[in-house]
Design an enzyme around this catalytic site. Structure first.
Site, short mmCIF file in Angstrom:
data_model
loop_
_atom_site.label_atom_id
_atom_site.label_comp_id
_atom_site.label_asym_id
_atom_site.label_seq_id
_atom_site.Cartn_x
_atom_site.Cartn_y
_atom_site.Cartn_z
N LYS A 129 0.74 -1.55 0.06
CA LYS A 129 0.12 -0.01 -0.22
C LYS A 129 0.72 1.15 0.14
O LYS A 129 2.16 1.43 0.67
CB LYS A 129 -0.89 -0.29 0.90
CG LYS A 129 -1.73 -1.13 1.72
CD LYS A 129 -2.57 -1.21 2.83
CE LYS A 129 -2.75 -2.43 3.07
NZ LYS A 129 -3.72 -2.37 4.22
N ASP A 162 -13.30 -5.07 13.40
CA ASP A 162 -12.06 -4.79 13.81
C ASP A 162 -12.59 -4.73 14.88
O ASP A 162 -11.92 -5.61 15.74
CB ASP A 162 -12.08 -3.57 13.55
CG ASP A 162 -11.75 -3.23 12.29
OD1 ASP A 162 -10.80 -4.17 11.18
OD2 ASP A 162 -11.69 -1.85 11.27
#
Length: 192
Positions: free
Chosen positions: A73, A172
């Site tokens: 990324k 998450d």
């Protein structure tokens, strides 16, 4: 383009040159050929993502896609400010399970390059924060893994003082422990 190597091998801050004049400014945010020449990393962008977080103390991560769909990324803050946490999970790495936190904001043009083999996440430090990610592999829900941001085995310093209201997705919040990860990453030094 300025390259700053951080404490985990392969992790870099990439800051483009900015040209300013009376109209404003111009910068080349990414140049594949120049990036490869300067870093030795073949990074070809196949997807660009944007996350928008309305609340301060939104935590996204820790995330990684497992091989064969692993992603590198290159990310930057378009608006706002984040505290980014990256963890080296490449077996055999001299910094295995080491972590680095980096503050990024829209006040600079710094971008964080996160290689394959790292967990990545961030905490927003301003409302309405927008983050842009360039990635070199398409999203793969089958190989994506979400590790608890506060896993004690990882030691991310989120700079929380206690009592903050945190905003997390269900994915998450319910993330797995690092100890349960099907970790297939191994360290391979980059030769320049």
């Amino acid at each position: 383009m300025e390259i700053e190597h951080l404490d985990l091998p392969g992790l870099m801050l990439v800051t483009p040159r900015v040209f300013e004049d009376g109209r404003g400014s111009f910068s080349e945010m990414f140049n594949e050929r120049e990036f490869q020449r300067r870093t030795g990393v073949d990074f070809r962008v196949v997807q660009v993502n944007r996350s928008v977080s309305a609340q301060i103390n939104t935590i996204r991560g820790l995330h990684a896609q497992m091989p064969p769909d692993a992603q590198a990324k290159l990310l930057r803050v378009e608006h706002g400010r984040i505290l980014d946490c990256v963890v080296d999970i490449r077996r055999g790495s001299p910094t295995y399970l080491g972590s680095v936190t980096v503050e990024l904001s829209d006040e600079d043009d710094a971008q964080l390059f996160v290689p394959k083999g790292f967990l990545h996440g961030f905490r927003t430090m301003e409302p309405n924060t927008r983050v842009i990610y360039k990635v070199d592999a398409h999203y793969s829900p089958q190989t994506e893994r979400s590790i608890r941001f506060d896993d004690v085995d990882l030691g991310c310093d989120w700079q929380l003082v206690g009592g903050e209201e945190l905003y997390l997705s269900d994915k998450d919040r319910d993330g797995m422990a690092f100890a349960d990860l099907d970790n297939a990453f191994t360290y391979q030094p980059v030769r320049m």
